[in-house]
Design a protein around this motif. Sequence first.
Motif, PDB file in Angstrom:
ATOM      1  N   ASN A  71       0.827  -1.208   0.000  1.00 52.38           N
ATOM      2  CA  ASN A  71       0.000   0.000   0.000  1.00 52.38           C
ATOM      3  C   ASN A  71       0.862   1.260   0.000  1.00 52.38           C
TER       4      ASN A  71
ATOM      5  N   THR B 200      -0.521   6.935   4.295  1.00 48.43           N
ATOM      6  CA  THR B 200      -1.796   6.257   4.076  1.00 48.43           C
ATOM      7  C   THR B 200      -2.105   5.314   5.243  1.00 48.43           C
ATOM      8  N   THR B 201      -3.400   5.171   5.506  1.00 51.07           N
ATOM      9  CA  THR B 201      -3.874   4.201   6.503  1.00 51.07           C
ATOM     10  C   THR B 201      -4.686   3.107   5.824  1.00 51.07           C
ATOM     11  N   SER B 202      -4.587   3.007   4.511  1.00 50.64           N
ATOM     12  CA  SER B 202      -5.460   2.118   3.748  1.00 50.64           C
ATOM     13  C   SER B 202      -5.265   0.640   4.063  1.00 50.64           C
ATOM     14  N   GLY B 203      -4.136   0.269   4.653  1.00 50.96           N
ATOM     15  CA  GLY B 203      -3.895  -1.138   4.946  1.00 50.96           C
ATOM     16  C   GLY B 203      -4.279  -1.566   6.348  1.00 50.96           C
ATOM     17  N   TRP B 204      -4.776  -0.637   7.150  1.00 54.12           N
ATOM     18  CA  TRP B 204      -5.053  -0.958   8.552  1.00 54.12           C
ATOM     19  C   TRP B 204      -6.019  -2.129   8.723  1.00 54.12           C
TER      20      TRP B 204
ATOM     21  N   ARG C 117      -0.008  13.181  -0.944  1.00 55.42           N
ATOM     22  CA  ARG C 117      -0.255  12.088  -1.889  1.00 55.42           C
ATOM     23  C   ARG C 117      -0.443  12.626  -3.313  1.00 55.42           C
TER      24      ARG C 117
ATOM     25  N   ASP D 261      -4.557  -0.721  -5.562  1.00 59.26           N
ATOM     26  CA  ASP D 261      -5.570   0.288  -5.272  1.00 59.26           C
ATOM     27  C   ASP D 261      -5.350   0.880  -3.882  1.00 59.26           C
ATOM     28  N   GLY D 262      -5.351   2.217  -3.813  1.00 60.48           N
ATOM     29  CA  GLY D 262      -5.170   2.886  -2.533  1.00 60.48           C
ATOM     30  C   GLY D 262      -3.732   3.050  -2.109  1.00 60.48           C
TER      31      GLY D 262
ATOM     32  N   THR E 130       0.111   4.399  -1.878  1.00 61.88           N
ATOM     33  CA  THR E 130       0.820   5.666  -2.005  1.00 61.88           C
ATOM     34  C   THR E 130       1.918   5.467  -3.049  1.00 61.88           C
TER      35      THR E 130
END
Length: 286
Positions: free
Chosen positions: A18, A47-51, A102, A133-134, A136
């Motif tokens: 991510n 990014t926090t998209s993988g949390w 970003r 997707d999502g 950085t």
Amino acid sequence: MTPQRFRGPADLHLHSQNSDGTESPAVVMDAAHAHGIRTASLTDHDTTSGWAEAAGRARELGMTFIPGMEMSAKYGGRSVHVLSYLIDPEDADLGAMIARVRESREKRVSVMVERIGVDYDLTWADVVAKTTDGATVGRPHIADALIARGIVADRTEAFADILHPRSDYYVSLFAPDPLTAVSLVVGAGGVPIIAHPAGRAGLLPVDLLERLVEAGLAGFEVGHRENREPGLTRLGELVAAHDLIVTGSSDYHGAGKPNLPGENTTSDDMVQRIIDRATGSAPVYA
């Protein structure tokens, strides 16, 4: 101090695909667990998209997950990375800055690919194919595209030549100054820690570090393979003077770097101090 609900060892600096790692968030947790880690933080760049994925896998493995992010900052032309633990991912001010960073990253990569494409067989589509997707997007994705095209052998070669800051292809990245970054993380209820503070670029000016502490900087990632003397000694003095948090981490990137989970770890008492200090979000316990 609240009762400890997690188990060590803890590795609080891990990257997935991510951002600039090579594995999914779930596989990163698998790797950490396989190396004996029982408390882990995913700290992808901006990014926090993988949390959610990482937290879900950590729970399945019986691990504690500490939500994190590595926020970009700049001082005097050099990059400064602020590990940001347990932030509120919905905080408007921090979110607006991250969105701006970003956007700058994507524009930067686009321009660099355009420049590189004049001399090499590389397109924007090649780089997009190396992202998820999502994610950085950043220079590591250009490196992976260059590898796929057979232009370079690995990321090390790419960064030593085509992607180096002294290269004609290079484009600088917008990022806030460290004081702004630390203030935004604190405002989002998070715990800011400077990553690899005594690394290749050397220690930031001590007067700036003192101002960062006044602004809410919680501590330093002292345990990191890139840290060197004399910076480590000076950091030790600052830690003692201000009773700061000290962490140790791997900065794992999958196949993107040789770093392995658990090569440096954070003590249980320091993990607990991070948890106790945060108000933005909470750990995910097994």
